[in-house]
Design a protein around this motif. Structure first.
Motif, PDB file in Angstrom:
ATOM      1  N   GLU A 197      38.504  51.779  29.339  1.00 50.33           N
ATOM      2  CA  GLU A 197      38.589  50.422  28.779  1.00 50.33           C
ATOM      3  C   GLU A 197      38.341  50.437  27.274  1.00 50.33           C
ATOM      4  N   ASP A 198      37.360  51.283  26.863  1.00 51.42           N
ATOM      5  CA  ASP A 198      37.104  51.380  25.419  1.00 51.42           C
ATOM      6  C   ASP A 198      38.315  51.958  24.694  1.00 51.42           C
ATOM      7  N   GLN A 199      38.943  52.977  25.315  1.00 45.50           N
ATOM      8  CA  GLN A 199      40.142  53.559  24.688  1.00 45.50           C
ATOM      9  C   GLN A 199      41.262  52.529  24.594  1.00 45.50           C
ATOM     10  N   ILE A 200      41.450  51.758  25.683  1.00 46.97           N
ATOM     11  CA  ILE A 200      42.502  50.739  25.664  1.00 46.97           C
ATOM     12  C   ILE A 200      42.203  49.679  24.604  1.00 46.97           C
ATOM     13  N   SER A 201      40.939  49.301  24.504  1.00 50.27           N
ATOM     14  CA  SER A 201      40.574  48.308  23.498  1.00 50.27           C
ATOM     15  C   SER A 201      40.782  48.850  22.090  1.00 50.27           C
ATOM     16  N   SER A 202      40.477  50.144  21.910  1.00 52.38           N
ATOM     17  CA  SER A 202      40.642  50.730  20.578  1.00 52.38           C
ATOM     18  C   SER A 202      42.108  50.868  20.189  1.00 52.38           C
ATOM     19  N   ARG A 203      43.023  50.996  21.158  1.00 54.48           N
ATOM     20  CA  ARG A 203      44.446  51.167  20.872  1.00 54.48           C
ATOM     21  C   ARG A 203      45.186  49.824  20.818  1.00 54.48           C
ATOM     22  N   ASN A 204      44.473  48.720  21.012  1.00 56.49           N
ATOM     23  CA  ASN A 204      45.079  47.397  20.961  1.00 56.49           C
ATOM     24  C   ASN A 204      46.260  47.280  21.914  1.00 56.49           C
ATOM     25  N   MET A 205      46.073  47.706  23.124  1.00 61.40           N
ATOM     26  CA  MET A 205      47.132  47.689  24.139  1.00 61.40           C
ATOM     27  C   MET A 205      47.411  46.265  24.560  1.00 61.40           C
ATOM     28  N   ASN A 206      48.712  45.946  24.647  1.00 60.33           N
ATOM     29  CA  ASN A 206      49.127  44.616  25.078  1.00 60.33           C
ATOM     30  C   ASN A 206      48.855  44.447  26.565  1.00 60.33           C
ATOM     31  N   LYS A 207      48.299  43.298  26.927  1.00 66.04           N
ATOM     32  CA  LYS A 207      47.963  43.056  28.325  1.00 66.04           C
ATOM     33  C   LYS A 207      49.207  42.936  29.200  1.00 66.04           C
ATOM     34  N   ARG A 208      50.397  42.722  28.554  1.00 72.65           N
ATOM     35  CA  ARG A 208      51.620  42.624  29.338  1.00 72.65           C
ATOM     36  C   ARG A 208      52.001  43.957  29.959  1.00 72.65           C
ATOM     37  N   PHE A 209      51.462  45.055  29.430  1.00 74.77           N
ATOM     38  CA  PHE A 209      51.786  46.392  29.979  1.00 74.77           C
ATOM     39  C   PHE A 209      50.733  46.862  30.996  1.00 74.77           C
ATOM     40  N   SER A 210      49.849  45.992  31.380  1.00 80.57           N
ATOM     41  CA  SER A 210      48.857  46.386  32.387  1.00 80.57           C
ATOM     42  C   SER A 210      49.508  46.477  33.760  1.00 80.57           C
ATOM     43  N   HIS A 211      48.828  47.097  34.646  1.00 77.87           N
ATOM     44  CA  HIS A 211      49.368  47.295  35.992  1.00 77.87           C
ATOM     45  C   HIS A 211      49.592  45.959  36.696  1.00 77.87           C
ATOM     46  N   GLN A 212      48.669  45.048  36.509  1.00 75.84           N
ATOM     47  CA  GLN A 212      48.811  43.751  37.161  1.00 75.84           C
ATOM     48  C   GLN A 212      50.021  42.989  36.617  1.00 75.84           C
ATOM     49  N   ALA A 213      50.221  43.078  35.267  1.00 78.79           N
ATOM     50  CA  ALA A 213      51.379  42.397  34.677  1.00 78.79           C
ATOM     51  C   ALA A 213      52.672  43.010  35.173  1.00 78.79           C
ATOM     52  N   LEU A 214      52.725  44.340  35.250  1.00 73.54           N
ATOM     53  CA  LEU A 214      53.937  45.009  35.735  1.00 73.54           C
ATOM     54  C   LEU A 214      54.222  44.626  37.183  1.00 73.54           C
ATOM     55  N   MET A 215      53.168  44.536  38.004  1.00 73.79           N
ATOM     56  CA  MET A 215      53.365  44.145  39.399  1.00 73.79           C
ATOM     57  C   MET A 215      53.896  42.722  39.489  1.00 73.79           C
ATOM     58  N   GLU A 216      53.444  41.835  38.610  1.00 71.26           N
ATOM     59  CA  GLU A 216      53.948  40.464  38.610  1.00 71.26           C
ATOM     60  C   GLU A 216      55.423  40.437  38.226  1.00 71.26           C
ATOM     61  N   ILE A 217      55.799  41.238  37.198  1.00 78.07           N
ATOM     62  CA  ILE A 217      57.215  41.302  36.789  1.00 78.07           C
ATOM     63  C   ILE A 217      58.079  41.850  37.921  1.00 78.07           C
ATOM     64  N   PHE A 218      57.553  42.868  38.624  1.00 76.48           N
ATOM     65  CA  PHE A 218      58.304  43.459  39.733  1.00 76.48           C
ATOM     66  C   PHE A 218      58.514  42.421  40.833  1.00 76.48           C
ATOM     67  N   GLU A 219      57.519  41.595  41.075  1.00 78.16           N
ATOM     68  CA  GLU A 219      57.674  40.535  42.072  1.00 78.16           C
ATOM     69  C   GLU A 219      58.694  39.506  41.621  1.00 78.16           C
ATOM     70  N   GLU A 220      58.714  39.177  40.314  1.00 76.00           N
ATOM     71  CA  GLU A 220      59.717  38.241  39.812  1.00 76.00           C
ATOM     72  C   GLU A 220      61.121  38.802  39.950  1.00 76.00           C
ATOM     73  N   VAL A 221      61.296  40.092  39.676  1.00 74.59           N
ATOM     74  CA  VAL A 221      62.616  40.745  39.825  1.00 74.59           C
ATOM     75  C   VAL A 221      63.075  40.652  41.263  1.00 74.59           C
ATOM     76  N   ASN A 222      62.163  40.953  42.210  1.00 76.28           N
ATOM     77  CA  ASN A 222      62.540  40.852  43.627  1.00 76.28           C
ATOM     78  C   ASN A 222      62.919  39.420  43.987  1.00 76.28           C
ATOM     79  N   THR A 223      62.194  38.453  43.398  1.00 73.31           N
ATOM     80  CA  THR A 223      62.502  37.053  43.675  1.00 73.31           C
ATOM     81  C   THR A 223      63.896  36.690  43.159  1.00 73.31           C
ATOM     82  N   LEU A 224      64.217  37.163  41.932  1.00 72.02           N
ATOM     83  CA  LEU A 224      65.549  36.895  41.368  1.00 72.02           C
ATOM     84  C   LEU A 224      66.638  37.558  42.185  1.00 72.02           C
ATOM     85  N   ARG A 225      66.373  38.739  42.658  1.00 65.30           N
ATOM     86  CA  ARG A 225      67.366  39.418  43.502  1.00 65.30           C
ATOM     87  C   ARG A 225      67.605  38.624  44.790  1.00 65.30           C
TER      88      ARG A 225
END
Length: 275
Positions: A197-225
């Motif tokens: 977490e400290d490393q992620i905070s130090s690298r200013n990682m966007n929360k959109r690339f987190s695992h939870q965000a990716l899983m939400e996008i994957f669910e949206e893709v399945n919904t669109l399909r």
């Protein structure tokens, strides 16, 4: 005090006889003790004297009875101890011994029968007591057997319990070791998570690339399909219609625009997931 002392000296002189009276400390306590001993000794001597007189009287009575019986045998029957045969003398001796054993006063039949009856009753009581004791002994042996069996079963249960306890102790120790390992591993994972977490905070990682965000996008893709499927089925009836250039072109353009919008949105989401 003087009367007691005189009585004590008289008693000591009588008891010791020719021996000299030993020296002792004359005081109230010693004189009282010796006076009590002297009185007790006099009472005991009187009782002994009476008992001796009684024995002497009984001996004289027995002697008189013996002389009377000898006179009866000699004068009435013509028998004397000297003229008795060996077997007769043995019988008389046995009769006397039996009378002494039975504790009778004389050798008459009236004395022997009650004594024999008493002895018979004693023997019967002894046999009855022996049977009762034998029954109690059998009962005790039975109880002892049951007790030994119970003791054996208890010992087996104790041994089994001890073994089970040893196994449970070993399992408990193993669980404690596993618990310590799990606690150590948990602390290690917590530290690693904190470091990540400290490393992620130090690298200013966007929360959109987190695992939870990716899983939400994957669910949206399945919904669109899933939404594309009914639209595709909705276009199927128009594919079989006779050509009407204007209407067909309008419907086709609408469907193309709707499909292009969905495809564009789908491509954006796919590109975002690939990045």
């Amino acid at each position: 005090m003087c009367e007691k002392m005189k009585k004590v000296q008289t008693w000591l002189s009588t008891v010791l006889g020719e021996q000299p009276v030993p020296q002792f400390e004359v005081n109230t306590r010693t004189v009282d003790l010796l006076y009590q001993l002297a009185e007790a000794s006099e009472v005991r001597c009187k009782d002994t004297s009476l008992l001796i007189d009684d024995f002497k009287q009984k001996a004289s009575e027995y002697q008189a009875d013996s002389i009377h019986l000898q006179d009866v045998l000699l004068q009435g029957v013509g028998l004397s101890c000297a003229c008795l045969s060996r077997p007769a003398a043995d019988y008389v001796s046995a009769l006397v011994d039996n009378a002494m054993v039975l504790g009778v006063r004389d050798t008459s039949l009236g004395s022997f029968i009650p004594a024999v009856n008493n002895l018979t009753n004693y023997v019967l009581e002894a046999e009855k007591s022996d049977r009762r004791l034998d029954q109690e002994l059998k009962a005790l042996r039975k109880k002892l057997g049951a007790t030994l069996v119970l003791r054996k079963n208890l010992q087996e249960d104790i041994n089994k319990t001890v073994k089970d306890q040893e196994v449970r102790c070993a399992q408990a120790e193993e669980r404690l070791l596993n618990m310590d390992f799990v606690k150590t591993k948990s602390r290690e994972l917590i530290n690693r998570r904190k470091i990540a977490e400290d490393q992620i905070s130090s690298r200013n990682m966007n929360k959109r690339f987190s695992h939870q965000a990716l899983m939400e996008i994957f669910e949206e893709v399945n919904t669109l399909r899933q939404e594309i499927i009914p639209l595709t089925k909705k276009l199927e009836p128009y594919l079989d219609l006779s050509p009407s250039p204007y209407l067909a072109q309008v419907k086709v353009e609408e469907a193309k625009r709707e499909l292009a919008a969905i495809d564009a949105k789908l491509e954006v989401n796919m590109d975002f997931m690939q990045k």
